[in-house]
Design a protein around this motif. Structure first.
Motif, PDB file in Angstrom:
ATOM      1  N   GLY A   1       0.814  -1.213   0.000  1.00 46.61           N
ATOM      2  CA  GLY A   1       0.000   0.000   0.000  1.00 46.61           C
ATOM      3  C   GLY A   1       0.841   1.253   0.000  1.00 46.61           C
ATOM      4  N   TYR A   2       0.157   2.365  -0.211  1.00 45.04           N
ATOM      5  CA  TYR A   2       0.822   3.652  -0.432  1.00 45.04           C
ATOM      6  C   TYR A   2       1.664   4.095   0.758  1.00 45.04           C
ATOM      7  CZ  TYR A   2       1.300   8.512  -1.960  1.00 45.04           C
ATOM      8  OH  TYR A   2       1.807   9.732  -2.349  1.00 45.04           O
ATOM      9  N   GLY A   3       1.281   3.673   1.971  1.00 49.38           N
ATOM     10  CA  GLY A   3       1.959   4.163   3.161  1.00 49.38           C
ATOM     11  C   GLY A   3       3.392   3.705   3.313  1.00 49.38           C
ATOM     12  N   VAL A   4       3.751   2.547   2.747  1.00 52.68           N
ATOM     13  CA  VAL A   4       5.114   2.029   2.926  1.00 52.68           C
ATOM     14  C   VAL A   4       5.771   1.580   1.628  1.00 52.68           C
ATOM     15  CG1 VAL A   4       4.789   1.327   5.318  1.00 52.68           C
ATOM     16  CG2 VAL A   4       4.215  -0.270   3.509  1.00 52.68           C
ATOM     17  N   GLU A   5       5.071   1.697   0.518  1.00 54.86           N
ATOM     18  CA  GLU A   5       5.672   1.218  -0.717  1.00 54.86           C
ATOM     19  C   GLU A   5       6.660   2.231  -1.305  1.00 54.86           C
ATOM     20  OE1 GLU A   5       2.483   0.688  -3.514  1.00 54.86           O
ATOM     21  OE2 GLU A   5       2.479   2.800  -4.076  1.00 54.86           O
ATOM     22  N   ASN A   6       7.593   1.705  -2.088  1.00 54.43           N
ATOM     23  CA  ASN A   6       8.545   2.519  -2.848  1.00 54.43           C
ATOM     24  C   ASN A   6       9.306   3.497  -1.955  1.00 54.43           C
ATOM     25  OD1 ASN A   6       9.882   3.336  -5.182  1.00 54.43           O
ATOM     26  ND2 ASN A   6       8.418   4.981  -5.574  1.00 54.43           N
ATOM     27  N   ARG A   7       9.871   2.993  -0.876  1.00 59.38           N
ATOM     28  CA  ARG A   7      10.681   3.816   0.020  1.00 59.38           C
ATOM     29  C   ARG A   7      11.734   2.941   0.686  1.00 59.38           C
ATOM     30  NH1 ARG A   7       6.269   6.425   3.462  1.00 59.38           N
ATOM     31  NH2 ARG A   7       5.276   6.328   1.436  1.00 59.38           N
ATOM     32  N   LYS A   8      12.699   3.580   1.306  1.00 57.74           N
ATOM     33  CA  LYS A   8      13.791   2.855   1.933  1.00 57.74           C
ATOM     34  C   LYS A   8      13.320   2.160   3.211  1.00 57.74           C
ATOM     35  CE  LYS A   8      16.993   4.014  -1.031  1.00 57.74           C
ATOM     36  NZ  LYS A   8      17.571   2.993  -1.939  1.00 57.74           N
ATOM     37  N   ALA A   9      13.744   0.908   3.361  1.00 56.78           N
ATOM     38  CA  ALA A   9      13.471   0.135   4.569  1.00 56.78           C
ATOM     39  C   ALA A   9      14.783  -0.508   5.010  1.00 56.78           C
ATOM     40  CB  ALA A   9      12.408  -0.929   4.312  1.00 56.78           C
ATOM     41  N   LEU A  10      14.935  -0.681   6.314  1.00 50.21           N
ATOM     42  CA  LEU A  10      16.143  -1.299   6.859  1.00 50.21           C
ATOM     43  C   LEU A  10      15.844  -2.750   7.217  1.00 50.21           C
ATOM     44  CD1 LEU A  10      19.100  -0.911   7.781  1.00 50.21           C
ATOM     45  CD2 LEU A  10      18.196  -0.386  10.061  1.00 50.21           C
ATOM     46  N   ILE A  11      16.453  -3.675   6.467  1.00 52.77           N
ATOM     47  CA  ILE A  11      16.349  -5.086   6.806  1.00 52.77           C
ATOM     48  C   ILE A  11      17.255  -5.349   7.998  1.00 52.77           C
ATOM     49  CG2 ILE A  11      16.931  -7.419   6.035  1.00 52.77           C
ATOM     50  CD1 ILE A  11      16.005  -6.707   3.283  1.00 52.77           C
ATOM     51  N   VAL A  12      16.668  -5.861   9.074  1.00 50.57           N
ATOM     52  CA  VAL A  12      17.407  -6.046  10.327  1.00 50.57           C
ATOM     53  C   VAL A  12      17.922  -7.487  10.403  1.00 50.57           C
ATOM     54  CG1 VAL A  12      17.226  -6.069  12.842  1.00 50.57           C
ATOM     55  CG2 VAL A  12      16.101  -4.262  11.520  1.00 50.57           C
ATOM     56  N   GLU A  13      19.229  -7.626  10.408  1.00 52.63           N
ATOM     57  CA  GLU A  13      19.882  -8.927  10.554  1.00 52.63           C
ATOM     58  C   GLU A  13      21.284  -8.681  11.098  1.00 52.63           C
ATOM     59  OE1 GLU A  13      20.661 -13.048   8.029  1.00 52.63           O
ATOM     60  OE2 GLU A  13      20.194 -11.197   6.967  1.00 52.63           O
ATOM     61  N   LYS A  14      21.661  -9.386  12.140  1.00 52.82           N
ATOM     62  CA  LYS A  14      22.932  -9.145  12.796  1.00 52.82           C
ATOM     63  C   LYS A  14      24.085  -9.179  11.797  1.00 52.82           C
ATOM     64  CE  LYS A  14      25.874 -10.660  16.609  1.00 52.82           C
ATOM     65  NZ  LYS A  14      26.067 -11.640  17.706  1.00 52.82           N
ATOM     66  N   ASN A  15      24.841  -8.080  11.779  1.00 47.47           N
ATOM     67  CA  ASN A  15      26.030  -7.903  10.926  1.00 47.47           C
ATOM     68  C   ASN A  15      25.722  -7.884   9.433  1.00 47.47           C
ATOM     69  OD1 ASN A  15      27.713  -7.849  13.222  1.00 47.47           O
ATOM     70  ND2 ASN A  15      27.927 -10.086  13.195  1.00 47.47           N
ATOM     71  N   GLN A  16      24.444  -7.931   9.059  1.00 44.08           N
ATOM     72  CA  GLN A  16      24.095  -7.919   7.636  1.00 44.08           C
ATOM     73  C   GLN A  16      22.927  -6.987   7.338  1.00 44.08           C
ATOM     74  OE1 GLN A  16      24.101 -11.772   5.531  1.00 44.08           O
ATOM     75  NE2 GLN A  16      24.738 -12.729   7.462  1.00 44.08           N
ATOM     76  N   SER A  17      22.611  -6.081   8.261  1.00 46.75           N
ATOM     77  CA  SER A  17      21.495  -5.155   8.021  1.00 46.75           C
ATOM     78  C   SER A  17      21.822  -4.236   6.852  1.00 46.75           C
ATOM     79  CB  SER A  17      21.227  -4.327   9.278  1.00 46.75           C
ATOM     80  OG  SER A  17      20.851  -5.160  10.354  1.00 46.75           O
ATOM     81  N   GLN A  18      20.816  -3.924   6.067  1.00 43.82           N
ATOM     82  CA  GLN A  18      21.030  -3.061   4.902  1.00 43.82           C
ATOM     83  C   GLN A  18      19.741  -2.363   4.505  1.00 43.82           C
ATOM     84  OE1 GLN A  18      21.594  -5.174   1.128  1.00 43.82           O
ATOM     85  NE2 GLN A  18      20.949  -7.090   2.124  1.00 43.82           N
ATOM     86  N   LEU A  19      19.906  -1.205   3.866  1.00 42.90           N
ATOM     87  CA  LEU A  19      18.762  -0.482   3.315  1.00 42.90           C
ATOM     88  C   LEU A  19      18.365  -1.087   1.975  1.00 42.90           C
ATOM     89  CD1 LEU A  19      19.463   3.326   3.913  1.00 42.90           C
ATOM     90  CD2 LEU A  19      17.807   1.893   5.103  1.00 42.90           C
ATOM     91  N   VAL A  20      17.078  -1.278   1.779  1.00 38.75           N
ATOM     92  CA  VAL A  20      16.544  -1.732   0.499  1.00 38.75           C
ATOM     93  C   VAL A  20      15.359  -0.838   0.155  1.00 38.75           C
ATOM     94  CG1 VAL A  20      17.273  -4.113   0.870  1.00 38.75           C
ATOM     95  CG2 VAL A  20      14.975  -3.393   1.575  1.00 38.75           C
ATOM     96  N   THR A  21      14.883  -0.921  -1.063  1.00 37.20           N
ATOM     97  CA  THR A  21      13.700  -0.164  -1.488  1.00 37.20           C
ATOM     98  C   THR A  21      12.516  -1.104  -1.572  1.00 37.20           C
ATOM     99  OG1 THR A  21      15.080   1.364  -2.768  1.00 37.20           O
ATOM    100  CG2 THR A  21      12.731   1.328  -3.269  1.00 37.20           C
TER     101      THR A  21
END
Length: 626
Positions: A392-412
């Motif tokens: 939905g519009y509230g969270v789509e097409n924006r940066k999110a932080l995938i949380v994983e120890k020592n491997q967290s990263q920003l994705v779209t």
């Protein structure tokens, strides 16, 4: 010298009092402003990671009570923010102090309500009405006991607001590392003293930002500064904003010990997936299982604003906030051997975008991602009706932080709604000789028009929503049905049938009809000779209407409107009219593309939108054969 000194001096002399009001309370062109900030000063003194003093002082004149109402909130307080001092003076247009407000006079309101449990409270000025213009001078001090978040400097909060002077100062120990992000501000003046360092930003005379429809976000047009502590502490936990990966490690630590679900639930999960081998179908089964046994309640108390309640408690009580429900779903999938990621995201339209180069506490929501061999499945866990893989519009097409120890990263996150309101409608009209019409319609709504929430809305509310979208006030709705469309992903099918008693007008022996039934929900632009800002359409529109009008027996269409079409970089439209064996067929299409468009194209775009609105207004005259 203090401004209040001059207020007290000049009010003893009528002429000086008048000149004072003109000079200080009514700046040049004040009638064009809703408010004027004469000065705004924000100072952050960091003593340690858990001992921060915040000083704020301002002098503001309001020319609109509506603007004053928008600005009555003084601050918010919670477990980490304590108001230590507050004093304000209310000054009338004659420069007289008519009221003094202290901390004990502020109005306190909790931000908790049914389904939302927080320890935040807001403090507001106790003003119900006031003669305009009125000025407020205030100063306050807040003690903050956590450094996960630091106040942002945003002196321009509204359109039609003049800022004459503002400053922002951050002072910290020499060994307390900070990072800054700024816009439209000069480089800071840096001072080092024994043991401390201070950063000072100054801003003089920032002009008002005019209010215009479909303008860019105010934040993109104004000066501001944000500051972040590279090493932060909250509730005896320590973390780092040195990188997004480091912040992800702290967020991952918040999940430790929270992923155990009960024996009965594990058995139920095994049961419902026992005969299902396909991973996607197993994820679907788990998602439905969670939706059927949980509900959303927001819980934001203390560290609970960042640490989810244990999955075992969600299992027992059947509720949780976004963090808890995502963690619960993650734990259920984990039990089945399916890896899923807890993801931080900034929810809401118009929210500040997350900057990949400025790690900070920029998130207010949690969603779940499940990596597959060739794709990623996304789950919004706070709604009991939303389908799998729809955000939905509230969270789509924006940066999110995938949380994983020592491997967290920003994705779209993906654009599951494509950023468009999409409507495709087939409308059948049986026109009678008395001008009435029986009308049925079958509408397919997708993209931003995917009304999945309607499945949980009361029937009377749905009925009202449908009739309000019809362009005939006399429309009498007989039947309607709303359901998810199984053969089309993220699409709702809405069927309606009803009666319009005065669909066609009788004009000089003819029946005059318009090929319209539903309203065209396109943006409307007022006339403007001197557009200032760019046009920003955050959402796009795609509408296709296929209308079949069965003519009354013995009637023929005398003249058909001319078919038209046009296309540009911001949109397109077309209309096509044909007649065949007593049926008038009209196909109307219109597209408005989301995007940013130069101000000098305002008249062109306005003409385009007006033309789109006029497409279904073209009349067809039906003549009775003799």
């Amino acid at each position: 010298m203090n401004l209040l000194y001059w207020i007290n001096r000049v009010k003893m002399h009528p002429l000086l009092s008048f000149l004072f009001c003109i000079t200080f309370l009514f700046p040049k062109g004040a009638s064009a402003y809703k408010s004027v900030i004469h000065h705004f000063d924000l100072r952050i003194e960091i003593n340690s990671a858990t001992d921060i003093d915040i000083y704020e002082e301002a002098y503001i004149t309001y020319y609109s009570f509506a603007r004053l109402e928008d600005d009555l909130v003084v601050t918010h307080i919670d477990k980490f923010n304590e108001l230590k001092f507050f004093q304000a003076e209310i000054i009338n247009s004659a420069g007289e102090v008519i009221k003094t407000i202290r901390e004990r006079d502020l109005v306190e309101n909790s931000l908790s309500w049914e389904g939302n449990i927080v320890d935040d409270k807001i403090l507001s000025l106790p003003l119900s009405s006031s003669a305009m213009p009125v000025s407020i001078r205030y100063e306050m001090k807040i003690r903050q006991s956590a450094s996960l978040f630091l106040p942002a400097f945003r002196p321009v909060k509204f359109t039609d607001q003049l800022v004459e002077k503002a400053s922002f100062t951050v002072q910290a120990p020499l060994d307390f590392a900070l990072s800054f992000k700024t816009q439209k501000l000069n480089e800071p003046h840096i001072e080092r003293t024994e043991g401390t360092i201070s950063y000072q930003y100054h801003m003089d005379s920032f002009p008002t930002v005019a209010e215009e429809p479909y303008m860019p976000a105010l934040l993109s047009l104004t000066p501001w500064a944000e500051v972040s502590a590279l090493q932060f502490e909250i509730e005896k936990t320590r973390g780092s904003f040195a990188s997004w990966a480091e912040f992800g490690n702290w967020s991952a630590a918040m999940l430790y010990g929270t992923d155990d679900i009960g024996y009965d639930s594990k058995a139920a999960l095994d049961r419902i997936t026992d005969t299902v081998s396909d991973t996607l179908q197993r994820i679907q089964q788990v998602f439905r299982w969670v939706q059927n046994r949980t509900r959303y309640i927001s819980i934001q108390q203390g560290l609970g604003g960042w640490k989810p309640m244990p999955a075992s408690e969600v299992d027992e009580y059947g509720y949780g906030d976004c963090k808890a429900l995502v963690n619960y779903t993650r734990s259920a999938l984990q039990h089945l051997g399916i890896k899923a990621h807890y993801c931080l995201v900034n929810y809401g339209k118009g929210r500040d975008p997350v900057d990949p180069d400025f790690p900070n506490q920029a998130f207010n929501h949690v969603i779940l991602s499940v990596p597959m061999k060739t794709d990623t499945i996304w789950l919004e866990c706070t709604n009991q009706q939303i389908p799998l893989n729809y955000l939905g519009y509230g969270v789509e097409n924006r940066k999110a932080l995938i949380v994983e120890k020592n491997q967290s990263q920003l994705v779209t996150t993906p654009s599951t709604s494509s950023g468009y309101h999409k409507v495709s409608r087939k409308i059948q009209m049986e026109v009678q000789s008395d001008g009435s019409a029986l009308i049925t319609s079958e509408s397919y709504h997708s993209g931003l028009d995917f009304y999945w929430a309607w499945e949980s809305v009361e029937p009377d509310t749905r009925k009202r929503a449908i009739t309000e979208n019809v362009d005939f006030t006399s429309f009498e709705l007989d039947t309607f049905h709303i359901a998810n469309c199984e053969e089309k992903a993220f699409t709702n099918r809405i069927y309606t049938a009803g009666y319009v008693p005065r669909f066609a007008q009788k004009v000089a022996g003819y029946l005059s009809v318009k090929p319209r039934f539903f309203k065209y929900d396109f943006p409307e632009l007022p006339h403007a000779d001197n557009r200032i800002h760019q046009l920003h359409f955050r959402k796009g529109y795609r509408i296709l209407d296929t209308i079949t009008i069965n003519l009354p027996e013995g009637y023929i269409a005398s003249d058909l409107p001319t078919s038209t079409s046009t296309e540009s970089d911001f949109g397109s439209y077309s209309s096509d009219f044909t007649i065949d064996e007593g049926q008038l067929k009209c196909v109307l299409q219109a597209v408005l593309k989301p995007g940013m468009y130069d101000a000098n194209r305002y008249a062109e775009i306005r003409l385009f939108l007006n033309t789109v609105k006029s497409l279904p207004e073209q009349r067809v005259f039906l003549q009775k054969q003799s």
